[in-house]
Design a protein around this motif. Structure first.
Motif, PDB file in Angstrom:
ATOM      1  N   SER A  96      81.380  13.514  56.335  1.00  0.00           N
ATOM      2  CA  SER A  96      80.393  14.424  55.882  1.00  0.00           C
ATOM      3  C   SER A  96      79.948  15.553  57.015  1.00  0.00           C
ATOM      4  O   SER A  96      80.015  16.758  56.504  1.00  0.00           O
ATOM      5  N   THR A 142      82.196  18.723  57.157  1.00  0.00           N
ATOM      6  CA  THR A 142      82.268  19.552  56.018  1.00  0.00           C
ATOM      7  C   THR A 142      81.331  20.679  56.319  1.00  0.00           C
ATOM      8  O   THR A 142      81.461  21.967  55.809  1.00  0.00           O
ATOM      9  N   HIS A 192      84.128  12.872  50.913  1.00  0.00           N
ATOM     10  CA  HIS A 192      84.439  14.276  51.229  1.00  0.00           C
ATOM     11  C   HIS A 192      85.801  14.389  51.531  1.00  0.00           C
ATOM     12  O   HIS A 192      86.558  13.693  52.649  1.00  0.00           O
ATOM     13  N   SER A 208      83.427  17.722  48.096  1.00  0.00           N
ATOM     14  CA  SER A 208      82.539  16.431  47.909  1.00  0.00           C
ATOM     15  C   SER A 208      82.553  15.996  46.638  1.00  0.00           C
ATOM     16  O   SER A 208      82.359  16.671  45.538  1.00  0.00           O
TER      17      SER A 208
END
Length: 145
Positions: free
Chosen positions: A9, A12, A41, A55
């Motif tokens: 994550s 991202t 993700h 996601s």
């Protein structure tokens, strides 16, 4: 060369911030549920540079009767790489992933400006547009798989 693969994550944020949370602190890029085992993700790499993200959350929306649902959140492609089919590639990748995982329906809250993009991929809107505080107007969209 384009490659899509699962990413943590935290990776991202470098795409979420300039595209989805422009001018806001990096903390605004952290979504509730980002680090659950059921959340995935995916990053799109163009010549090994992360240029797009999406996601996928295991999240039920009671608007729909389907038992196995997934919510797309944080779909973004860097401005310099938009209009090249990368966003479509990310959504299709998620759809294929969901089909393998026996997900019946994908849903998400789409920014008003992105509704046309998703309609081209056979997503439908349901209900009236609504405002998400500090983000803007959205529409609930879905597709049965």
């Amino acid at each position: 060369m384009i490659q899509i693969k699962e990413i943590p994550s935290k990776e991202t944020y470098i795409v979420r911030q300039p595209v989805l949370r422009k001018g806001k602190p990096i903390e605004s890029c952290i979504f509730e549920g980002d680090d659950l085992d059921t959340t995935h993700h995916f990053g799109l790499f163009d010549n090994e540079n992360l240029t797009g993200i999406i996601s996928l959350f295991k999240q039920i929306n009671t608007t729909f009767a389907e038992k196995n649902q997934a919510q797309i959140r944080g779909m973004a492609v860097l401005e310099t790489h938009q209009k090249k089919g990368f966003g479509e590639a990310l959504v299709k990748y998620c759809e294929e992933y969901c089909i393998e995982e026996n997900v019946d329906l994908i849903w998400f809250n789409a920014r008003t400006a992105a509704v046309g993009f998703y309609k081209k991929m056979n997503y439908q809107t349901i209900g009236e547009a609504f405002d998400i505080k500090d983000v803007g107007e959205h529409s609930l969209m879905f597709k049965k798989l």
